[in-house]
Write a protein that holds these residues in place. Sequence first.
Motif, PDB file in Angstrom:
ATOM      1  N   GLN A   1       0.845  -1.190   0.000  1.00  0.00           N
ATOM      2  CA  GLN A   1       0.000   0.000   0.000  1.00  0.00           C
ATOM      3  C   GLN A   1       0.876   1.234   0.000  1.00  0.00           C
ATOM      4  O   GLN A   1       1.629   1.474   0.949  1.00  0.00           O
ATOM      5  CB  GLN A   1      -0.927   0.017   1.210  1.00  0.00           C
ATOM      6  CG  GLN A   1      -1.942   1.145   1.176  1.00  0.00           C
ATOM      7  CD  GLN A   1      -3.027   0.983   2.217  1.00  0.00           C
ATOM      8  OE1 GLN A   1      -2.854   0.282   3.214  1.00  0.00           O
ATOM      9  NE2 GLN A   1      -4.164   1.631   1.991  1.00  0.00           N
TER      10      GLN A   1
ATOM     11  N   LYS B   1      -2.968   5.499  -1.654  1.00  0.00           N
ATOM     12  CA  LYS B   1      -3.506   4.503  -2.584  1.00  0.00           C
ATOM     13  C   LYS B   1      -4.073   3.314  -1.822  1.00  0.00           C
ATOM     14  O   LYS B   1      -3.773   3.100  -0.660  1.00  0.00           O
ATOM     15  CB  LYS B   1      -2.419   4.033  -3.553  1.00  0.00           C
ATOM     16  CG  LYS B   1      -1.908   5.118  -4.477  1.00  0.00           C
ATOM     17  CD  LYS B   1      -0.965   4.549  -5.516  1.00  0.00           C
ATOM     18  CE  LYS B   1      -0.502   5.609  -6.493  1.00  0.00           C
ATOM     19  NZ  LYS B   1       0.406   5.048  -7.539  1.00  0.00           N
ATOM     20  N   GLU B   2      -4.881   2.521  -2.525  1.00  0.00           N
ATOM     21  CA  GLU B   2      -5.424   1.319  -1.926  1.00  0.00           C
ATOM     22  C   GLU B   2      -4.359   0.224  -1.905  1.00  0.00           C
ATOM     23  O   GLU B   2      -3.419   0.225  -2.705  1.00  0.00           O
ATOM     24  CB  GLU B   2      -6.650   0.856  -2.719  1.00  0.00           C
ATOM     25  CG  GLU B   2      -7.828   1.803  -2.625  1.00  0.00           C
ATOM     26  CD  GLU B   2      -9.070   1.233  -3.287  1.00  0.00           C
ATOM     27  OE1 GLU B   2     -10.135   1.855  -3.136  1.00  0.00           O
ATOM     28  OE2 GLU B   2      -8.974   0.182  -3.944  1.00  0.00           O
ATOM     29  N   ARG B   3      -4.552  -0.711  -1.009  1.00  0.00           N
ATOM     30  CA  ARG B   3      -3.635  -1.854  -0.941  1.00  0.00           C
ATOM     31  C   ARG B   3      -3.802  -2.683  -2.218  1.00  0.00           C
ATOM     32  O   ARG B   3      -4.928  -2.895  -2.693  1.00  0.00           O
ATOM     33  CB  ARG B   3      -3.926  -2.675   0.300  1.00  0.00           C
ATOM     34  CG  ARG B   3      -2.897  -3.754   0.567  1.00  0.00           C
ATOM     35  CD  ARG B   3      -2.880  -4.174   2.029  1.00  0.00           C
ATOM     36  NE  ARG B   3      -4.142  -4.627   2.542  1.00  0.00           N
ATOM     37  CZ  ARG B   3      -4.349  -4.938   3.816  1.00  0.00           C
ATOM     38  NH1 ARG B   3      -3.359  -4.835   4.696  1.00  0.00           N
ATOM     39  NH2 ARG B   3      -5.533  -5.346   4.212  1.00  0.00           N
ATOM     40  N   GLU B   4      -2.678  -3.168  -2.750  1.00  0.00           N
ATOM     41  CA  GLU B   4      -2.714  -3.929  -3.993  1.00  0.00           C
ATOM     42  C   GLU B   4      -1.910  -5.210  -3.882  1.00  0.00           C
ATOM     43  O   GLU B   4      -0.959  -5.312  -3.096  1.00  0.00           O
ATOM     44  CB  GLU B   4      -2.157  -3.090  -5.152  1.00  0.00           C
ATOM     45  CG  GLU B   4      -0.700  -2.735  -5.028  1.00  0.00           C
ATOM     46  CD  GLU B   4      -0.150  -2.009  -6.266  1.00  0.00           C
ATOM     47  OE1 GLU B   4      -0.894  -1.792  -7.222  1.00  0.00           O
ATOM     48  OE2 GLU B   4       1.048  -1.680  -6.249  1.00  0.00           O
TER      49      GLU B   4
ATOM     50  N   GLU C   1      -7.632  -9.751  -2.205  1.00  0.00           N
ATOM     51  CA  GLU C   1      -7.403  -9.434  -0.798  1.00  0.00           C
ATOM     52  C   GLU C   1      -8.384 -10.157   0.123  1.00  0.00           C
ATOM     53  O   GLU C   1      -7.998 -10.659   1.184  1.00  0.00           O
ATOM     54  CB  GLU C   1      -7.518  -7.919  -0.611  1.00  0.00           C
ATOM     55  CG  GLU C   1      -6.993  -7.397   0.699  1.00  0.00           C
ATOM     56  CD  GLU C   1      -6.913  -5.889   0.723  1.00  0.00           C
ATOM     57  OE1 GLU C   1      -6.688  -5.279  -0.340  1.00  0.00           O
ATOM     58  OE2 GLU C   1      -7.080  -5.323   1.814  1.00  0.00           O
ATOM     59  N   TYR C   2      -9.639 -10.249  -0.282  1.00  0.00           N
ATOM     60  CA  TYR C   2     -10.653 -10.817   0.608  1.00  0.00           C
ATOM     61  C   TYR C   2     -10.491 -12.330   0.793  1.00  0.00           C
ATOM     62  O   TYR C   2     -11.103 -12.923   1.677  1.00  0.00           O
ATOM     63  CB  TYR C   2     -12.064 -10.499   0.109  1.00  0.00           C
ATOM     64  CG  TYR C   2     -12.513 -11.278  -1.102  1.00  0.00           C
ATOM     65  CD1 TYR C   2     -12.397 -10.739  -2.378  1.00  0.00           C
ATOM     66  CD2 TYR C   2     -13.088 -12.546  -0.982  1.00  0.00           C
ATOM     67  CE1 TYR C   2     -12.818 -11.437  -3.488  1.00  0.00           C
ATOM     68  CE2 TYR C   2     -13.507 -13.254  -2.087  1.00  0.00           C
ATOM     69  CZ  TYR C   2     -13.364 -12.702  -3.342  1.00  0.00           C
ATOM     70  OH  TYR C   2     -13.787 -13.391  -4.452  1.00  0.00           O
TER      71      TYR C   2
END
Length: 124
Positions: A39, A43-46, A108-109
Amino acid sequence: QVQLVESGGGLVQAGGSLRLSCAASGRTTSSYAMGWFRQAPGKEREFVAAISKSGSSTYYTEAVKGRFTISRDNAKNTVALQMNFLKPEDTAVYYCAAAKSPYYQTLEYMYDFWGQGTQVTVSS
């Protein structure tokens, strides 16, 4: 339950290398597929890289292919991310994660356990 602790982050010049390590405690890592995410500020975590439970399969996001290598040592309950030819855009907090699956995961989920992260800063 798995506890994950990342290490190996730091400050490096562009073109340099770092090796991140993720140490697991609790249930052994051999029960999980493992992954690395990052991350960057604002920004969003990628997703970065993932490895199957056995270690036989790996997957990388396009931006790091050919530069990063994910590996695991199930006997030592560790997962590593070797990062070569680092670029300023690789600057981020890097997270290790474990998924209750035999197959590598990119979403991620799908991950059940997360480390606290380690900072990687690449200067130009």
